[in-house]
Scaffold this motif. Structure first.
Motif, PDB file in Angstrom:
ATOM      1  N   SER A 177       1.253  -5.168   8.066  1.00  0.00           N
ATOM      2  CA  SER A 177       1.313  -3.711   8.037  1.00  0.00           C
ATOM      3  C   SER A 177       2.762  -3.237   8.066  1.00  0.00           C
ATOM      4  O   SER A 177       3.659  -3.966   8.502  1.00  0.00           O
ATOM      5  CB  SER A 177       0.535  -3.116   9.217  1.00  0.00           C
ATOM      6  OG  SER A 177       1.074  -3.560  10.444  1.00  0.00           O
ATOM      7  N   VAL A 191      -4.461 -15.611   1.102  1.00  0.00           N
ATOM      8  CA  VAL A 191      -4.318 -14.169   1.312  1.00  0.00           C
ATOM      9  C   VAL A 191      -3.804 -13.914   2.726  1.00  0.00           C
ATOM     10  O   VAL A 191      -4.407 -14.372   3.698  1.00  0.00           O
ATOM     11  CB  VAL A 191      -5.655 -13.435   1.104  1.00  0.00           C
ATOM     12  CG1 VAL A 191      -5.492 -11.943   1.359  1.00  0.00           C
ATOM     13  CG2 VAL A 191      -6.195 -13.682  -0.305  1.00  0.00           C
ATOM     14  N   THR A 192      -2.675 -13.196   2.836  1.00  0.00           N
ATOM     15  CA  THR A 192      -2.088 -12.857   4.136  1.00  0.00           C
ATOM     16  C   THR A 192      -1.828 -11.359   4.196  1.00  0.00           C
ATOM     17  O   THR A 192      -1.162 -10.803   3.317  1.00  0.00           O
ATOM     18  CB  THR A 192      -0.747 -13.587   4.356  1.00  0.00           C
ATOM     19  OG1 THR A 192      -0.943 -15.001   4.204  1.00  0.00           O
ATOM     20  CG2 THR A 192      -0.209 -13.306   5.747  1.00  0.00           C
ATOM     21  N   TRP A 193      -2.354 -10.687   5.228  1.00  0.00           N
ATOM     22  CA  TRP A 193      -2.174  -9.255   5.396  1.00  0.00           C
ATOM     23  C   TRP A 193      -1.166  -8.953   6.498  1.00  0.00           C
ATOM     24  O   TRP A 193      -1.058  -9.686   7.476  1.00  0.00           O
ATOM     25  CB  TRP A 193      -3.498  -8.576   5.757  1.00  0.00           C
ATOM     26  CG  TRP A 193      -4.451  -8.445   4.622  1.00  0.00           C
ATOM     27  CD1 TRP A 193      -5.471  -9.289   4.300  1.00  0.00           C
ATOM     28  CD2 TRP A 193      -4.470  -7.397   3.636  1.00  0.00           C
ATOM     29  NE1 TRP A 193      -6.133  -8.842   3.179  1.00  0.00           N
ATOM     30  CE2 TRP A 193      -5.551  -7.684   2.747  1.00  0.00           C
ATOM     31  CE3 TRP A 193      -3.696  -6.259   3.423  1.00  0.00           C
ATOM     32  CZ2 TRP A 193      -5.862  -6.859   1.669  1.00  0.00           C
ATOM     33  CZ3 TRP A 193      -4.002  -5.441   2.344  1.00  0.00           C
ATOM     34  CH2 TRP A 193      -5.076  -5.739   1.479  1.00  0.00           C
ATOM     35  N   GLU A 243       0.838  -1.199   0.000  1.00  0.00           N
ATOM     36  CA  GLU A 243       0.000   0.000   0.000  1.00  0.00           C
ATOM     37  C   GLU A 243       0.876   1.253   0.000  1.00  0.00           C
ATOM     38  O   GLU A 243       1.745   1.430   0.845  1.00  0.00           O
ATOM     39  CB  GLU A 243      -0.920   0.009   1.218  1.00  0.00           C
ATOM     40  CG  GLU A 243      -1.886   1.195   1.210  1.00  0.00           C
ATOM     41  CD  GLU A 243      -2.831   1.208   2.393  1.00  0.00           C
ATOM     42  OE1 GLU A 243      -3.758   2.040   2.397  1.00  0.00           O
ATOM     43  OE2 GLU A 243      -2.635   0.388   3.321  1.00  0.00           O
ATOM     44  N   SER A 301      -0.546  -1.052   4.660  1.00  0.00           N
ATOM     45  CA  SER A 301      -0.681  -2.508   4.603  1.00  0.00           C
ATOM     46  C   SER A 301       0.217  -3.111   3.539  1.00  0.00           C
ATOM     47  O   SER A 301       0.564  -2.461   2.548  1.00  0.00           O
ATOM     48  CB  SER A 301      -2.138  -2.897   4.304  1.00  0.00           C
ATOM     49  OG  SER A 301      -3.005  -2.459   5.316  1.00  0.00           O
ATOM     50  N   TRP A 302       0.594  -4.359   3.749  1.00  0.00           N
ATOM     51  CA  TRP A 302       1.115  -5.199   2.677  1.00  0.00           C
ATOM     52  C   TRP A 302       0.264  -6.460   2.638  1.00  0.00           C
ATOM     53  O   TRP A 302      -0.370  -6.824   3.636  1.00  0.00           O
ATOM     54  CB  TRP A 302       2.595  -5.539   2.843  1.00  0.00           C
ATOM     55  CG  TRP A 302       2.996  -6.230   4.120  1.00  0.00           C
ATOM     56  CD1 TRP A 302       3.592  -5.663   5.211  1.00  0.00           C
ATOM     57  CD2 TRP A 302       2.850  -7.636   4.442  1.00  0.00           C
ATOM     58  NE1 TRP A 302       3.832  -6.611   6.185  1.00  0.00           N
ATOM     59  CE2 TRP A 302       3.382  -7.828   5.742  1.00  0.00           C
ATOM     60  CE3 TRP A 302       2.332  -8.729   3.769  1.00  0.00           C
ATOM     61  CZ2 TRP A 302       3.409  -9.072   6.378  1.00  0.00           C
ATOM     62  CZ3 TRP A 302       2.347  -9.978   4.398  1.00  0.00           C
ATOM     63  CH2 TRP A 302       2.875 -10.141   5.680  1.00  0.00           C
ATOM     64  N   CYS A 303       0.226  -7.089   1.493  1.00  0.00           N
ATOM     65  CA  CYS A 303      -0.604  -8.283   1.331  1.00  0.00           C
ATOM     66  C   CYS A 303       0.114  -9.274   0.429  1.00  0.00           C
ATOM     67  O   CYS A 303       0.584  -8.904  -0.652  1.00  0.00           O
ATOM     68  CB  CYS A 303      -1.959  -7.909   0.734  1.00  0.00           C
ATOM     69  SG  CYS A 303      -3.096  -9.303   0.517  1.00  0.00           S
TER      70      CYS A 303
END
Length: 307
Positions: free
Chosen positions: A85, A81-83, A15, A67-69
Motif C-alpha cells: 500500500s 503476486v505481492t500486494w 492504484e 495499493s501497489w502490486c
C-alpha cells in the motif's frame, strides 16, 4: 493481433483512481525524482509500470491509502503476486524493491541450475491471486475507454475483487483488451458477451484461441508459436506449453525476419515451430492515429514434433 502481448516479464501495478493522462504513470502527479526512480528501476528489473483503478471510481485524495502490486508470472507458485500500500509517493519504492528481490532470486536460482519453478510439490500446489485487468486508458486511445469500460463493469459484477481497469496494454486497435495475471494471457477484440465467455473458459484452463493475442514476457515470434501449439494440438490446458528457446534463421521470400521456436509440452514432448515475420498491410494501428501504418506480423507454420 497475434504476438502483441506486453513483452515485459514483470509488472508493477499502481492504484490511482483519478483520471489518467496520455502517458499513464509517467505523468502521475508525484515528485519527479521518485517517479523517475520508480520507472528506471522497474525497467532495469524488466517490469512494466501500469496504473490500475476499480471500475467506475473517478475520485482520489492525497490521503487515500492506495495499493501497489508486483506480479512476476514466472516466479515460483505462491510468490507471483505481492500486494502493498502507499499513501505517499516514496512508499512506491517498496514495490520496486520487491521487483529487485524477485530478479535477484531468479538469478541465484539460474546460477544453481534450478530453473524458475520450485521442485517442492507442496509449494507448487499454492495458488496465486488472479487479476483481471481491462484497459480503459481513454487519454491514450478513445477506443480503450469506449470498448473497455463496459467490459470492466460487467467483469467486476462477476469477479469484483479481481477486476481492475488498467492503463495502456498496447494493441489499442484490439480493444477491448484484457490481461490476465499472473497467467500472462492477453486477450483482445472482446465485447461484453465474448469477454465473459473468454474469461470463464480461461479460468477453467481452456484458452480461447480466437481472442488470444499472446502471453506476456516473450518476443512476438515466441508468442505466436505458443498460440500455434494451442491451436494445432489443442485443446490444451493453459500453462501446458513452455517455450524453451528461439534461434534466428535465414528468412524465406516475403519474410522480414524468421525464427525457429522450441517448446515443451506438459507431458515432456518437444516441438518446434517456424515463425516468419512479415510486413502487414497498411492499417490504422490505433483509434487515434490517422492514415495507414505498416506493422511487423509474426506468422507461425506447422507444429512439428522433435524426437
Amino acid at each position: 493481433m497475434l504476438g502483441t502481448a506486453p513483452p515485459q516479464q514483470r509488472f508493477l501495478l499502481v492504484e490511482q483512481d483519478s483520471g489518467w493522462a496520455f502517458s499513464g504513470f509517467s505523468s502521475l502527479a508525484i515528485q519527479e525524482d521518485i517517479r523517475d526512480e520508480v520507472l528506471r528501476r522497474a525497467e532495469t528489473a524488466g517490469a512494466r509500470v501500469m496504473l490500475i483503478r476499480r471500475p467506475g471510481r473517478q475520485t482520489s485524495s492525497v490521503c487515500l491509502m492506495r495499493s501497489w502490486c508486483v506480479v512476476d508470472p514466472q516466479a515460483p507458485a505462491g510468490e507471483r503476486v505481492t500486494w502493498g500500500s502507499w499513501s505517499y509517493p516514496a512508499e512506491l519504492l517498496s514495490g520496486v524493491e520487491r521487483l529487485e528481490e524477485l530478479v535477484a532470486r531468479d538469478s541465484a536460482r539460474a546460477e544453481q541450475g534450478l530453473g524458475r519453478q520450485l521442485v517442492d510439490g507442496a509449494r507448487e500446489s499454492l495458488v496465486d491471486e488472479p487479476l483481471i485487468l481491462v484497459c480503459t486508458h481513454g487519454k491514450k486511445d478513445p477506443c480503450c475507454a469506449v470498448r473497455g469500460r463496459p467490459v470492466a463493469k460487467m467483469l467486476a459484477q462477476r469477479w469484483p475483487e479481481q477486476t481492475w481497469e488498467c492503463s495502456h496494454t498496447g494493441g489499442d486497435r484490439f480493444a477491448a483488451n484484457v490481461l490476465l495475471l499472473p497467467d500472462g494471457a492477453t486477450y483482445g477484440s472482446l465485447d461484453v458477451e465474448s469477454a465473459f465467455a473468454t474469461i470463464e473458459a480461461h479460468r477453467a484452463g481452456r484458452p480461447d484461441i480466437t481472442h488470444l493475442r499472446g502471453v506476456t514476457g516473450h518476443r512476438r515470434a515466441v508468442q505466436a508459436a505458443v498460440v500455434a501449439v494451442h491451436e494445432q494440438l489443442g485443446p490444451l490446458p493453459w500453462g501446458s506449453v513452455t517455450a524453451t528457446g528461439m534461434t534466428q534463421r535465414a528468412p524465406a521470400e516475403g519474410e522480414v525476419t524468421a525464427f525457429t521456436v522450441s517448446l515443451e509440452l506438459a507431458d515432456g514432448r518437444l516441438v518446434e515451430v517456424e515463425v516468419g515475420e512479415h510486413h502487414g498491410a497498411p492499417a490504422q494501428l490505433t483509434c487515434r492515429s490517422e492514415g495507414g501504418k505498416v506493422s511487423q506480423v509474426p506468422v507461425p507454420g506447422e507444429v512439428r514434433f522433435v524426437s
